[in-house]
Motif scaffolding. Sequence first.
Motif, mmCIF file in Angstrom:
data_model
loop_
_atom_site.group_PDB
_atom_site.id
_atom_site.type_symbol
_atom_site.label_atom_id
_atom_site.label_comp_id
_atom_site.label_asym_id
_atom_site.label_seq_id
_atom_site.Cartn_x
_atom_site.Cartn_y
_atom_site.Cartn_z
ATOM 1 N N ILE A 1 -7.291 3.654 -1.598
ATOM 2 C CA ILE A 1 -6.218 4.408 -2.254
ATOM 3 C C ILE A 1 -6.606 4.748 -3.684
ATOM 4 C CG2 ILE A 1 -3.834 4.230 -3.115
ATOM 5 C CD1 ILE A 1 -3.280 2.621 -0.470
ATOM 6 N N GLN A 2 -7.128 3.764 -4.419
ATOM 7 C CA GLN A 2 -7.532 4.016 -5.804
ATOM 8 C C GLN A 2 -8.649 5.044 -5.879
ATOM 9 O OE1 GLN A 2 -8.341 -0.004 -7.094
ATOM 10 N NE2 GLN A 2 -6.257 -0.290 -7.840
ATOM 11 N N SER A 3 -9.579 4.974 -4.961
ATOM 12 C CA SER A 3 -10.701 5.909 -4.954
ATOM 13 C C SER A 3 -10.232 7.338 -4.687
ATOM 14 C CB SER A 3 -11.722 5.478 -3.899
ATOM 15 O OG SER A 3 -12.761 6.402 -3.812
ATOM 16 N N ARG A 4 -9.407 7.523 -3.647
ATOM 17 C CA ARG A 4 -8.916 8.879 -3.330
ATOM 18 C C ARG A 4 -8.125 9.449 -4.498
ATOM 19 N NH1 ARG A 4 -10.155 10.732 1.308
ATOM 20 N NH2 ARG A 4 -8.888 12.594 1.090
ATOM 21 N N THR B 1 -0.948 9.616 1.713
ATOM 22 C CA THR B 1 0.331 9.607 2.411
ATOM 23 C C THR B 1 0.575 8.205 2.952
ATOM 24 O OG1 THR B 1 -0.723 10.137 4.520
ATOM 25 C CG2 THR B 1 -0.002 12.014 3.155
ATOM 26 N N GLU B 2 1.780 7.991 3.459
ATOM 27 C CA GLU B 2 2.049 6.706 4.108
ATOM 28 C C GLU B 2 1.113 6.500 5.295
ATOM 29 O OE1 GLU B 2 6.143 6.135 5.152
ATOM 30 O OE2 GLU B 2 6.698 5.664 3.078
ATOM 31 N N ALA B 3 0.826 7.579 6.021
ATOM 32 C CA ALA B 3 -0.080 7.474 7.174
ATOM 33 C C ALA B 3 -1.466 7.028 6.724
ATOM 34 C CB ALA B 3 -0.150 8.807 7.914
ATOM 35 N N LEU C 1 0.816 -1.211 0.000
ATOM 36 C CA LEU C 1 0.000 0.000 0.000
ATOM 37 C C LEU C 1 0.850 1.261 0.000
ATOM 38 C CD1 LEU C 1 -2.982 -0.949 2.335
ATOM 39 C CD2 LEU C 1 -2.712 -1.251 -0.131
ATOM 40 N N ARG C 2 1.927 1.268 0.747
ATOM 41 C CA ARG C 2 2.813 2.443 0.729
ATOM 42 C C ARG C 2 3.439 2.616 -0.655
ATOM 43 N NH1 ARG C 2 6.249 2.777 6.374
ATOM 44 N NH2 ARG C 2 4.501 3.356 7.723
ATOM 45 N N GLY C 3 3.792 1.506 -1.309
ATOM 46 C CA GLY C 3 4.336 1.572 -2.662
ATOM 47 C C GLY C 3 3.325 2.128 -3.645
ATOM 48 N N ALA D 1 -5.571 2.774 6.176
ATOM 49 C CA ALA D 1 -6.395 1.911 5.326
ATOM 50 C C ALA D 1 -6.074 0.443 5.607
ATOM 51 C CB ALA D 1 -6.163 2.246 3.850
ATOM 52 N N LEU D 2 -4.796 0.137 5.802
ATOM 53 C CA LEU D 2 -4.403 -1.230 6.113
ATOM 54 C C LEU D 2 -4.975 -1.667 7.456
ATOM 55 C CD1 LEU D 2 -2.875 -3.830 5.579
ATOM 56 C CD2 LEU D 2 -0.838 -2.739 6.549
ATOM 57 N N THR D 3 -4.881 -0.814 8.453
ATOM 58 C CA THR D 3 -5.426 -1.149 9.779
ATOM 59 C C THR D 3 -6.916 -1.464 9.681
ATOM 60 O OG1 THR D 3 -3.768 0.200 10.895
ATOM 61 C CG2 THR D 3 -5.785 -0.280 12.128
#
Length: 194
Positions: free
Chosen positions: A165-168, A177-179, A91-93, A184-186
């Motif tokens: 991520i894709q939606s945003r 951001t990484e945060a 996800l960060r990548g 999103a992962l959490t």
Amino acid sequence: MPDAPSATRRSERARAAILAAAGELTRELPYAKLSIEAIAARAGVGKQTIYRWWPSKGAVVFDAMLELDSGPDGLALPNTGDIAADLRELLRGSVAALTDPGFESFLRAMYIEIQQDPEIGAAYRERLLLQRAAIADRLAAGVQSGELRPDLDFELATDLLLGPIQSRWSLGLGGLTEAYADAALTAALTYLKA
């Protein structure tokens, strides 16, 4: 006297030069200003050489994008034995790639090409399916190791991981951001590990 390079080797070198030139030019020019002529000039080939393999600018640029995106392991996700760490890297990548200032406007232009050109759209969907399959393989390993729930729906899990991520990004909402990737992962892990 050394043997003359075979047509196949010359052809492979020309193809590699074209893809490299297209990749370089996507970082230097806005997509609208990028042309087959510019790619041909940078690669040191004629326009017809490009059209021998690709029907349009969008097609050659899409292939160049895939070349840039292919790591040594292709689409395989890492398996360190820690599913959260491996998915965090994914996800960060994704966030880093989508928000790269030298690449984002190009990606947005390609997003439009994908919608308008059926061939590029089909190639994109094929690549997307391969990416989703790689994620499903990593999730299956997580199920097998006991890190993830045994009744995991891989399609839903993949949507929960990639969707925010894709939606945003596609809606231009910012805040990638990484945060955000970690949050999103959490949220996704709440379902994946339940």
